[in-house]
Enzyme design. Structure first.
Site, mmCIF file in Angstrom:
data_model
loop_
_atom_site.group_PDB
_atom_site.id
_atom_site.type_symbol
_atom_site.label_atom_id
_atom_site.label_comp_id
_atom_site.label_asym_id
_atom_site.label_seq_id
_atom_site.Cartn_x
_atom_site.Cartn_y
_atom_site.Cartn_z
ATOM 1 N N GLY B 56 0.869 -1.175 0.000
ATOM 2 C CA GLY B 56 0.000 0.000 0.000
ATOM 3 C C GLY B 56 0.903 1.221 0.000
ATOM 4 N N LEU B 57 0.385 2.355 0.435
ATOM 5 C CA LEU B 57 1.216 3.558 0.407
ATOM 6 C C LEU B 57 2.491 3.371 1.193
ATOM 7 C CD1 LEU B 57 -1.463 6.344 0.749
ATOM 8 C CD2 LEU B 57 -0.082 5.762 -1.243
ATOM 9 N N ALA B 58 2.371 2.796 2.394
ATOM 10 C CA ALA B 58 3.551 2.670 3.246
ATOM 11 C C ALA B 58 4.555 1.692 2.634
ATOM 12 C CB ALA B 58 3.133 2.207 4.641
ATOM 13 N N SER B 302 -17.364 10.447 1.585
ATOM 14 C CA SER B 302 -16.332 11.367 2.062
ATOM 15 C C SER B 302 -16.896 12.361 3.073
ATOM 16 C CB SER B 302 -15.733 12.143 0.905
ATOM 17 O OG SER B 302 -14.922 13.157 1.421
ATOM 18 N N ARG B 349 -14.735 13.440 14.128
ATOM 19 C CA ARG B 349 -15.412 12.178 13.814
ATOM 20 C C ARG B 349 -15.967 11.445 15.024
ATOM 21 N NH1 ARG B 349 -11.125 9.719 9.443
ATOM 22 N NH2 ARG B 349 -11.545 11.331 7.914
ATOM 23 N N HIS B 424 -13.629 2.183 10.511
ATOM 24 C CA HIS B 424 -12.958 2.760 9.369
ATOM 25 C C HIS B 424 -11.443 2.594 9.416
ATOM 26 C CE1 HIS B 424 -12.115 5.559 6.260
ATOM 27 N NE2 HIS B 424 -11.540 6.415 7.052
ATOM 28 N N ARG B 458 -7.994 9.583 14.897
ATOM 29 C CA ARG B 458 -7.231 10.092 13.768
ATOM 30 C C ARG B 458 -7.997 11.189 13.054
ATOM 31 N NH1 ARG B 458 -7.013 9.424 8.429
ATOM 32 N NH2 ARG B 458 -8.491 7.718 8.307
ATOM 33 N N LEU B 464 -2.975 8.959 5.115
ATOM 34 C CA LEU B 464 -2.224 8.921 3.858
ATOM 35 C C LEU B 464 -0.873 9.594 4.081
ATOM 36 C CD1 LEU B 464 -5.037 9.869 1.304
ATOM 37 C CD2 LEU B 464 -4.262 7.605 1.999
HETATM 38 C C1 LIG Z 1 -12.792 4.144 2.477
HETATM 39 C C2 LIG Z 1 -11.581 4.777 3.109
HETATM 40 C C3 LIG Z 1 -11.289 6.106 2.893
HETATM 41 C C4 LIG Z 1 -10.163 6.686 3.455
HETATM 42 N N1 LIG Z 1 -9.911 8.004 3.214
HETATM 43 C C5 LIG Z 1 -8.791 8.559 3.719
HETATM 44 C C6 LIG Z 1 -8.476 9.921 3.432
HETATM 45 O O1 LIG Z 1 -9.196 10.620 2.722
HETATM 46 N N2 LIG Z 1 -7.326 10.431 3.937
HETATM 47 C C7 LIG Z 1 -6.487 9.690 4.707
HETATM 48 O O2 LIG Z 1 -5.459 10.196 5.123
HETATM 49 N N3 LIG Z 1 -6.768 8.402 4.978
HETATM 50 C C8 LIG Z 1 -7.884 7.808 4.513
HETATM 51 N N4 LIG Z 1 -8.153 6.496 4.799
HETATM 52 C C9 LIG Z 1 -7.188 5.698 5.567
HETATM 53 C C10 LIG Z 1 -6.028 5.248 4.686
HETATM 54 O O3 LIG Z 1 -6.502 4.916 3.409
HETATM 55 C C11 LIG Z 1 -5.305 4.002 5.204
HETATM 56 O O4 LIG Z 1 -5.071 4.126 6.543
HETATM 57 C C12 LIG Z 1 -3.950 3.834 4.533
HETATM 58 O O5 LIG Z 1 -4.111 3.870 3.149
HETATM 59 C C13 LIG Z 1 -3.251 2.550 4.955
HETATM 60 O O6 LIG Z 1 -2.098 2.371 4.147
HETATM 61 P P1 LIG Z 1 -1.068 1.209 4.422
HETATM 62 O O7 LIG Z 1 -0.031 1.325 3.375
HETATM 63 O O8 LIG Z 1 -0.640 1.241 5.821
HETATM 64 O O9 LIG Z 1 -1.897 -0.147 4.241
HETATM 65 P P2 LIG Z 1 -2.769 -0.746 3.041
HETATM 66 O O10 LIG Z 1 -2.972 0.198 1.930
HETATM 67 O O11 LIG Z 1 -3.959 -1.358 3.687
HETATM 68 O O12 LIG Z 1 -1.865 -1.876 2.449
HETATM 69 C C14 LIG Z 1 -1.720 -3.128 3.068
HETATM 70 C C15 LIG Z 1 -0.845 -3.992 2.213
HETATM 71 O O13 LIG Z 1 -0.466 -5.134 2.942
HETATM 72 C C16 LIG Z 1 -0.700 -6.289 2.193
HETATM 73 N N5 LIG Z 1 -0.932 -7.373 3.150
HETATM 74 C C17 LIG Z 1 -1.727 -7.371 4.242
HETATM 75 N N6 LIG Z 1 -1.606 -8.518 4.906
HETATM 76 C C18 LIG Z 1 -0.717 -9.269 4.226
HETATM 77 C C19 LIG Z 1 -0.172 -10.563 4.422
HETATM 78 N N7 LIG Z 1 -0.484 -11.310 5.472
HETATM 79 N N8 LIG Z 1 0.701 -11.027 3.496
HETATM 80 C C20 LIG Z 1 1.047 -10.279 2.418
HETATM 81 N N9 LIG Z 1 0.584 -9.046 2.211
HETATM 82 C C21 LIG Z 1 -0.294 -8.550 3.101
HETATM 83 C C22 LIG Z 1 -1.830 -5.960 1.280
HETATM 84 O O14 LIG Z 1 -1.786 -6.801 0.156
HETATM 85 C C23 LIG Z 1 -1.494 -4.510 0.938
HETATM 86 O O15 LIG Z 1 -0.544 -4.472 -0.091
HETATM 87 C C24 LIG Z 1 -9.301 5.908 4.250
HETATM 88 C C25 LIG Z 1 -9.589 4.567 4.479
HETATM 89 C C26 LIG Z 1 -10.736 4.020 3.947
HETATM 90 C C27 LIG Z 1 -11.080 2.610 4.301
#
Ligand SMILES: Cc1cc2nc3c(=O)[nH]c(=O)nc-3n(C[C@H](O)[C@H](O)[C@H](O)COP(=O)(O)OP(=O)(O)OC[C@H]3O[C@@H](n4cnc5c(N)ncnc54)[C@H](O)[C@@H]3O)c2cc1C
Ligand code: SF4
Ligand code: FES
Lengths: 246, 660
Positions: B56-58, B302, B349, B424, B458, B464
C-alpha cells in the site's frame, strides 16, 4: 428475487472447465452482484460443494480487482464495476451467465479468477516518471495548465481492471496503455521520458500477447471509468513522434 | 511482572521507553537522528536484503525508495497487483504543512492539531516528524505525476477537512488514495523493471522468522503461501518491514477492503512484537447504513459532505418512518448544530459518530430496520441545493451522490441521504520506537500497521500522510542504522528456527483443512464482528467487555472444532485464506477487549460509558492513562502482559478537548 445462474467452473489452469447451473431463491435486490455470489457460496458450502472462486477486494469500484463477464458483457449491463452492480439491475426469474475475462494474455487461474500480471509488466516497462525519492523540486515550481491537469486526471482514473481487454475482439490492451501514456504525457514532468515510454510500453504490450487495436470501441463502452477512445489516438501520435511506423 | 492476574485477565510487566529520539528541541530531533543514524556505503547495499510485506502507500513507497537506494528488496502483497492495496480507496485527501494558502499554517500548527485531534494519546516526537516531512511528500508525488487538483493558474489547490481551521488538504477529486498509490506503484514498478525489487503478488505472509544466532533474536524472514499454487515458501533477509495495513475487518462490517487482515502483525506479535493500543478504533460518521444481512461491507461517503450537508433526525420518534420531505422544519432536530453551535456539523469524527448513535439509541433513527433497530440519520442537502443550485452541488459532490444512488437506489438530490457511523481505521498496531522498529530487532513496522502517530483518534487526511511519510522518508533513513551492522550472516532454510516457522504454518493449514466440521468461515467472522461491534465498538462498558471476552473465547473454541473448509490446500482456495485470517482475528479480538477494559477513561474513538462528563461528553483521565498500552503475547491460553510507555508532553500542553 429468484435467479438462475450459469457459471464457469475451472479447477485450475490445466483443467478444461465447463459451465455449471445453479439456482438461488431469496436474493435481495439491495445486494451487490458479488454479495449475490457470496450467498451462492454459502449455499454451496452447505451442500459440500466447493465455493466459486472470484476476485474482489475494495468492493467500492476503485481497486480494479473484481471483474467478470456477465451475459456476454464485461462487468455486466451497466457502466460500472462488477462490485458496484446491484441485483436491482436484474429482474425476478432472470438467467445470468457468468464467465471470467477471456484473453490469451490473461490465463485463467481458477473459476472466475484470471492472471492480469501482464498489465503490471507493461507499467514496469515504462509507465512511470523517474523521480527518485528526496530529489523533487517544490511542487509549485512547475505550474500545470488546468486543461492539461484535467485531461491527465481523466486518464489517471483507469483502475487497471482489464475489462477493456475482455471486451475487445482482439484482446487489445491499448485503452489501458493509452490511458497511462495520456496521463503522464499531459504533464510537464512526463515530457523527458515521453518517447521512451511509449516505445517500451508498446513493445511489452505486444510481447505479452495482447492484440492490436482496430478501432471498434468495445473497450471504451465496457470501461467502468469512462476512459475515452481518444487516449489511443494520443498513444499513436506519440508513437509517430518517435519515428516509429504504426 | 505482576504475579497475580489483574481483573482476572492480564499481568503487568516492566514499563518501556522509546530511547531513539534524540534529546533537545523538537524541531531538531529528526535531523539529529538522521545525522546520527549510521550510513551504508552504496557498494555495500547490494549485499543487504530487505523483505517488505504490503505494498500500500507505506510499503510501496518504502520498497521503491529502498530499491532506488540499491538494497535488494523483496515485496509481498495478497492481491494480484500492488496497485490494488486498500490505500487505493481513500477518498478525501492528504494533509501537508505547505502554507500555500497563506492562512497561518505551519509545521508547528499541523503538529499541534494532530496531537490535539489524537486526544493527547500519540507520541509528540513522531507527530512532529510527520508534520515536518509532510511538505516533501507533496513535492515527491507531484514529481511522479500525481494529478492533484489545481487552480486555473496551474498551482495546486487545497481544501479544509474535518474540524481543522486551515486549508492544508491536497486532493485529487474523491480519489486521492488511488492517485497517491498509483504514484507509489509506478515508482515500485520502475524498480521491479530495473531488477532491484522482486515482487511477489498473490502471496500471503503466514509467519515471521525470528532467529537467534548468539547475538540475540532478530527478524530474518517470513514464511509465505503462494496463493495460486498453495506452495509454502521461505524468504530470508537481513531485515523485515511490515506494512500490512489495519485490522478493522475484525468487525466484519467495515469500510476496509475485503482482504484486509491482521495476520502479518498478529503472527509477529506472537513472536514477541508488542501490540500498541489495540482497542483504539476509528469510527467514521458518514457511511452508508447497512441495508440487510446480505451485506459484506460498508461504504464510506467522504467527510467533505459535512461541509454542506446538514445532519438531522425527527424530534419525534413517531415521525421516523415518514417521508423526510414531509417532516416540517420545526419537527426536525439538527442535533449537532444544537449541541455544538461552534462547530455544528463539522465536529470531529468521534463526536459526530457518538451523537448519531445516541439519536438512534433514543429511537429516533431513520431508514430500514436491521436487527430490530433503525440505524441511520439524515444528511440533508436541501438547503445547499437551495442556496447554491443543484448544478453547483453536483460539481462539488457529483461522484459521491452517484455512488450513493448506485448503492441505495435512492436519489440524494431529492431525498436526504441516510448515513451511519462505521468502523474505518485502527489507530492501534504493533508498537514501534522512533525508528519504527518493533520490540523484535530487525522488524520494522510502517503505515496503519503500527500504532504510533494518531493517538486515540485520527484526524481526516492524516493516514495517507503517515503512510507516505513512513515509506518515502522515515523508514529508509532509520533502517539503515540497523542495516549498517549487517549482513547478519548466512542462514539456511534448514536452520532449526526457520524449520520451526515452516512447520507451524504447515501444521496450521493441515489442521484447518482436516477439521471437517459444519460451519463456514464467514459465519464465524460475522459472529465475531457482531460481538466486537456491540461490545467493543462505539461505546464500551466494563460488563460488556467482560462478556465479550467470554463470548470470543467460546467462539474461538468452536472455530477450532467445527469450521469447515472445502477443497484442497494445493492451489487457489479462498476459504482457506479467509480461515487463517479469521483465526487470527479471533485472537486479536480478545486482546482488543482486554485493552478496552483496562482503559477506564474515554478518549478519542474509545468511549467508556463509566467515564463521561455530566452532559455525556468523553472524559479523559490524564493522571492515570497518559500512556501507550503495549501488550506482550503471554503464550497460548496465557494472560497477556501489559507494558506502559508514558507519554510525555514537553512541547504541547495537555488540555481537555472541547468543541462546544
Ligand atoms: C474508504 C476509506 C477512505 C479513506 N480516506 C482517507 C483519506 O481521505 N485520507 C487519509 O489520510 N486516509 C484515509 N483512509 C485511511 C487510509 O486509506 C489508510 O489508513 C492507509 O491507506 C493505509 O495504508 P497502508 O499502506 O498502511 O496499508 P494498506 O494500503 O492497507 O496496504 C496493506 C498492504 O499489505 C498487504 N498485506 C496485508 N496482509 C498481508 C499478508 N499477510 N501477506 C502479504 N501481504 C499482506 C496488502 O496486500 C497490501 O498491499 C481511508 C480509508 C478508507 C477505508
Ligand atoms: S481502461 Fe477502463 S476498462 Fe481498461 S483497465 Fe482501465 S478502467 Fe479498466
Ligand atoms: S472490488 Fe475493487 S473495484 Fe470491484
Amino acid at each position: 428475487m429468484r435467479i438462475s445462474l450459469k457459471i464457469w467452473r475451472q479447477a485450475n489452469p490445466r483443467d478444461k472447465g465447463r459451465m455449471v447451473d445453479y439456482k438461488l431463491d431469496e436474493v435481495s435486490e439491495d445486494s451487490s452482484f458479488l454479495e449475490m455470489l457470496d450467498l451462492l457460496n454459502e449455499h454451496l458450502h452447505e451442500q459440500g460443494e466447493e465455493p466459486v472462486a472470484f476476485d474482489s477486494d475494495c468492493r467500492e469500484g476503485i481497486c480494479g480487482q473484481c471483474g467478470v463477464v456477465i451475459n456476454g458483457e464485461a462487468h455486466g449491463p451497466e457502466r460500472t464495476t462488477t462490485c458496484q452492480l446491484h441485483m436491482r439491475s436484474f429482474r425476478d426469474g432472470d438467467e445470468i451467465i457468468i464467465e471470467p475475462w477471456r484473453a490469451d494474455a490473461f490465463p485463467v487461474i481458477k473459476d472466475l479468477c484470471v492472471d492480469r500480471g501482464a498489465l503490471d509488466r507493461i507499467v514496469a516497462a515504462g509507465g512511470y516518471i523517474s523521480a527518485n525519492t528526496g530529489s523533487a523540486p517544490d511542487a509549485h515550481a512547475t505550474p500545470v495548465p488546468k486543461e492539461n491537469a484535467d485531461r491527465a486526471f481523466m486518464a489517471a482514473e483507469c483502475i487497471g481492471c482489464g475489462a477493456c481487454v475482455a471486451a475487445c475482439p482482439n484482446a487489445s490492451g491499448m485503452l489501458f496503455m493509452g490511458a497511462k501514456i495520456t496521463h503522464l504525457g499531459e504533464l510537464p514532468q512526463g515530457q523527458p521520458e515521453r518517447d521512451a515510454r511509449v516505445l517500451k510500453m508498446t513493445e511489452q504490450h505486444d510481447l505479452e500477447g495482447f492484440g492490436g487495436c482496430t478501432n471498434l470501441g468495445e473497450c471504451t463502452r465496457a470501461c467502468p471509468k469512462g476512459i475515452p477512445l481518444n487516449v489511443i489516438s494520443q498513444m499513436n501520435r506519440d508513437l509517430l513522434r518517435t519515428g516509429f511506423s504504426v | 511482572m505482576t504475579d497475580t492476574l489483574i481483573a482476572g485477565l492480564y499481568r503487568e510487566g516492566e514499563p518501556i521507553a522509546d530511547t531513539k529520539a534524540p534529546a533537545g528541541d523538537i524541531a531538531a530531533k529528526w535531523s539529529t537522528r538522521q545525522f546520527e543514524a549510521a550510513l551504508v556505503n552504496p557498494a555495500n547495499r547490494r549485499k543487504l536484503s530487505v523483505i517488505i510485506v504490503g505494498t500500500g502507500l507505506a510499503g510501496a513507497a518504502a520498497a521503491a525508495t529502498m530499491g532506488e537506494a540499491g538494497y535488494r528488496v523483496k515485496a509481498f502483497c495478497y492481491q494480484d497487483s500492488p496497485r490494488r492495496a486498500h490505500s487505493i480507496a481513500a477518498q478525501g485527501g492528504i494533509n501537508a504543512a505547505k502554507n500555500y494558502k497563506g492562512d497561518g499554517d505551519s509545521v508547528h500548527r499541523l503538529f499541534y492539531d494532530t496531537v490535539k485531534g489524537g486526544d493527547y494519546r500519540s507520541r509528540e516526537t513522531n507527530v512532529y516528524r510527520l508534520a515536518e516531512v509532510s511538505a516533501d511528500i507533496i513535492d515527491q508525488c507531484v514529481a511522479q505525476g500525481v494529478p492533484f487538483a489545481r487552480e486555473y493558474g496551474g498551482l495546486l489547490d487545497n481544501r479544509s477537512f474535518g474540524g481543522v481551521q486551515v486549508s492544508r488538504t491536497f486532493y485529487a477529486r474523491g480519489q486521492t488514495g488511488q492517485q497517491l498509490l498509483i504514484g507509489a506503484y509506478q515508482a515500485l514498478e520502475r524498480q521491479i523493471g530495473a531488477g532491484s525489487v522482486e515482487m511477489f503478488a498473490r502471496h500471503e505472509m503466514m509467519e515471521l522468522i525470528v532467529v537467534d544466532d548468539g547475538s540475540g533474536p532478530r527478524a530474518r524472514g517470513i514464511v509465505a503461501r503462494d496463493l495460486i499454487t498453495g506452495e509454502i515458501e521461505t524468504h530470508l533477509a537481513d531485515a523485515v518491514v511490515l506494512a500490512s495495513g489495519g485490522y478493522g475487518n475484525v468487525f466484519f462490517l467495515s469500510t476496509n477492503a475485503m482482504g484486509s487482515n491482521t495476520t502479518a502483525i498478529w503472527r509477529a506479535h506472537r513472536k514477541g512484537a508488542y501490540f500498541g493500543n489495540p482497542c483504539y478504533t476509528q469510527i467514521h460518521p458518514t457511511c452508508i447504513p447497512q441495508s440487510g444481512d446480505h451485506q459484506s461491507k460498508l461504504t464510506l461517503m467522504s467527510e467533505s459532505l459535512r461541509n454542506d450537508g446538514r445532519i438531522w433526525v425527527p424530534k419525534n420518534a413517531a415521525d421516523c418512518d415518514k417521508d423526510p420531505r414531509e417532516i416540517p422544519e420545526e419537527a426536525r432536530d439538527y442535533y449537532l448544530e444544537r449541541i455544538y453551535p461552534g462547530f455544528g456539523n463539522l465536529v470531529p469524527r468521534d463526536i459526530a459518530s457518538r451523537q448519531a448513535k445516541n439519536m438512534c439509541d433514543e429511537g429516533r433513527g431513520v431508514g430500514p430496520e436491521v436487527d430490530g433497530s433503525r440505524r441511520g440519520v439524515y444528511l440533508d442537502f436541501a438547503d445547499a441545493i437551495g442556496r447554491l443550485g443543484e448544478d453547483a452541488v453536483r460539481s462539488k459532490y457529483g461522484n459521491l451522490f452517484d455512488m450513493y444512488e448506485r448503492i441505495t437506489g435512492e436519489n440524494p438530490y431529492q431525498v436526504p441521504m441516510r448515513i451511519y457511523p462505521a468502523v474505518h481505521y485502527t489507530m492501534g498496531g504493533l508498537w514501534v520506537d522512533y525508528d519504527l522498529q518493533s520490540t523484535i530487532p530487525g522488524l520494522f513496522v510502517t503505515g496503519e500497521a503500527n500504532f504510533s502517530d494518531h493517538g486515540a483518534n485520527r484526524l481526516g487526511a492524516s493516514a495517507l500522510m503517515q503512510g507516505l511519510a513512513d515509506g518515502y522518508f522515515v523508514l529508509p533513513n532509520t533502517i539503515r542504522d540497523y542495516l549498517s551492522k549487517g549482513p547478519f550472516g548466512p542462514l539456511g532454510e534448514d536452520h532449526p528456527q526457520v524449520r520451526e516457522a515452516q512447520d507451524s504454518v504447515r501444521s496450521r493449514i493441515h489442521r484447518i483443512m482436516s477439521m471437517n466440521g459444519t460451519r463456514s468461515v464467514d459465519s464465524y467472522h460475522k459472529a465475531l464482528g457482531k460481538i466486537m461491534w456491540e461490545k467493543c465498538g462505539m461505546e464500551r462498558t466494563d460488563e460488556g467487555l467482560r462478556e465479550a471476552v467470554e463470548q470470543i473465547r467460546a467462539l474461538r473454541a468452536d472455530f477450532w472444532t467445527n469450521v469447515r473448509v472445502l477443497g484442497t490446500a494445493e492451489g487457489l482456495n479462498q476459504s482457506l485464506e479467509k480461515a487463517g485470517r479469521v483465526a487470527d482475528f479471533l485472537e486479536l479480538g480478545e486482546l482488543m477487549c482486554i485493552d478496552a477494559l483496562h482503559r477506564r477513561e474515554s478518549c478519542g474513538g474509545h468511549f467508556r460509558a463509566e467515564s463521561q462528563t455530566e452532559d455525556g461528553e468523553a472524559l479523559r483521565h490524564d493522571d492515570e492513562f497518559a500512556y501507550v498500552a503495549a501488550w506482550e503475547w503471554g503464550g497460548d491460553g496465557e494472560a497477556p502482559v501489559l507494558h506502559k510507555e508514558d507519554l510525555v508532553y514537553e512541547f504541547i500542553e495537555l488540555k481537555q478537548r472541547s468543541y462546544k
